[in-house]
Write a protein that holds these residues in place. Structure first.
Motif, PDB file in Angstrom:
ATOM      1  N   SER A   1       0.841  -1.212   0.000  1.00  0.00           N
ATOM      2  CA  SER A   1       0.000   0.000   0.000  1.00  0.00           C
ATOM      3  C   SER A   1       0.864   1.246   0.000  1.00  0.00           C
ATOM      4  O   SER A   1       0.535   2.239  -0.659  1.00  0.00           O
ATOM      5  CB  SER A   1      -0.917   0.017   1.227  1.00  0.00           C
ATOM      6  OG  SER A   1      -1.817  -1.060   1.178  1.00  0.00           O
TER       7      SER A   1
ATOM      8  N   GLN B   1      -7.451   0.339  -0.539  1.00  0.00           N
ATOM      9  CA  GLN B   1      -7.688  -0.935   0.145  1.00  0.00           C
ATOM     10  C   GLN B   1      -8.942  -0.830   1.035  1.00  0.00           C
ATOM     11  O   GLN B   1      -9.693  -1.781   1.169  1.00  0.00           O
ATOM     12  CB  GLN B   1      -6.454  -1.278   0.997  1.00  0.00           C
ATOM     13  CG  GLN B   1      -6.473  -2.681   1.568  1.00  0.00           C
ATOM     14  CD  GLN B   1      -5.105  -3.106   2.093  1.00  0.00           C
ATOM     15  OE1 GLN B   1      -4.173  -2.313   2.186  1.00  0.00           O
ATOM     16  NE2 GLN B   1      -4.994  -4.376   2.422  1.00  0.00           N
TER      17      GLN B   1
ATOM     18  N   ASP C   1      -5.446  -1.330  -4.948  1.00  0.00           N
ATOM     19  CA  ASP C   1      -4.879  -1.927  -3.735  1.00  0.00           C
ATOM     20  C   ASP C   1      -5.806  -3.015  -3.207  1.00  0.00           C
ATOM     21  O   ASP C   1      -6.887  -2.721  -2.698  1.00  0.00           O
ATOM     22  CB  ASP C   1      -4.691  -0.817  -2.684  1.00  0.00           C
ATOM     23  CG  ASP C   1      -3.709  -1.232  -1.598  1.00  0.00           C
ATOM     24  OD1 ASP C   1      -3.301  -2.411  -1.573  1.00  0.00           O
ATOM     25  OD2 ASP C   1      -3.366  -0.361  -0.773  1.00  0.00           O
TER      26      ASP C   1
HETATM   27 MG   LIG Z   1      -1.964  -2.861   2.052  1.00  0.00          MG
END
Ligand SMILES: [Mg+2]
Ligand SMILES: Nc1ncnc2c1ncn2[C@@H]1O[C@H](COP(=O)(O)OP(=O)(O)OP(=O)(O)O)[C@@H](O)[C@H]1O
Length: 222
Positions: free
Chosen positions: A46, A90, A166
């Motif tokens: 990330s 994410q 992500d």
């Molecule tokens: Mg991550």
């Protein structure tokens, strides 16, 4: 050999609490490439995507995205650079006070497209992702997998030059996960540079693309 779209040169990112997010990364991603970023939890996947999107700056080394050195871009210009970059967070980061439709439409509104065209484009995208029936709902009334698809729609609607995703399939069943990956592949075949962070080995195995493996903030294999 294609043009370089993203170049990190001895780039590190150390967070405020002195946690190393990324350590001495040098790599290049070419225009039109499709790349997976993998590695265990906490490896820095990330962090790498956030650097490329300009959400964080490297604390050491340099980072060039689409010809711009991100250390030299005034903060006020960053939103303009992002207009043609799609980012699937994410944790989705949807605007909770707006409807699903408005979340996806926003980038096109900013671009000044006519209302009717925005409606057609957004509803087509939502239909493809099978969430058109949720268009007028607030995001938090949707399931995790539905919210993930809204986040994906919001990134793809920009027809991005760079797409950063992500863990985009983390909340989806396998069939939907492959549909999404096929959508990314299609964007890639239209010229979008695609970078997908995932620890889903079966997806990586299915697509035969370059994979950058991170561990503890370092590239261990690519
Ligand atoms: Mg991550
Ligand atoms: N905002 C932050 N502040 C402090 N430390 C952070 C922050 N974000 C990430 N880190 C740390 O940086 C390291 C890399 O985190 P990152 O989120 O990039 O990993 P990841 O590979 O995406 O993990 P996951 O698979 O769990 O999503 C971890 O040790 C993490 O704790």
């Amino acid at each position: 050999m294609g043009l370089v779209m993203i170049k990190l040169y001895h780039a590190s990112k150390t967070y405020d609490n002195s946690v190393p997010g990324l350590v001495d990364i040098s790599l290049e991603i070419k225009r039109g490439e499709f790349v997976f970023v993998s590695g265990p939890s906490g490896a820095g996947k990330s962090t790498l995507l956030k650097l490329i999107y300009g959400l964080e700056l490297p604390t050491k080394g340099s980072l060039i995205v689409n010809g711009r050195n991100l250390h030299k871009v005034p903060r006020s210009e960053v939103p303009y650079l992002r207009r043609r970059t799609g980012f699937v967070h994410q944790d989705f980061r949807l605007l909770v006070a707006k409807s699903v439709f408005e979340n996806v439409a926003l980038a096109l509104k900013i671009r000044g497209l006519p209302k009717a065209e925005i409606k057609t484009r957004v509803m087509n995208m939502l239909s493809y992702l099978k969430i058109q029936h949720r268009a007028n709902f607030p995001p938090l009334t949707l399931s995790g997998g539905e919210q993930q698809r809204v986040a994906i729609a919001r990134a793809l609607i920009k027809e991005p030059v760079i797409l950063l995703a992500d863990e985009p399939t983390g909340n989806l069943d396998p069939k939907l996960a492959y549909n999404i990956m096929d959508l990314f592949k299609e964007a890639n075949s239209q010229g979008t540079t695609v970078i997908v962070a995932t620890h889903d080995a079966s997806i990586i195995e299915s697509y035969h693309k370059r994979t950058i493996y991170l561990n503890k903030g370092r590239v261990v294999e690519q």
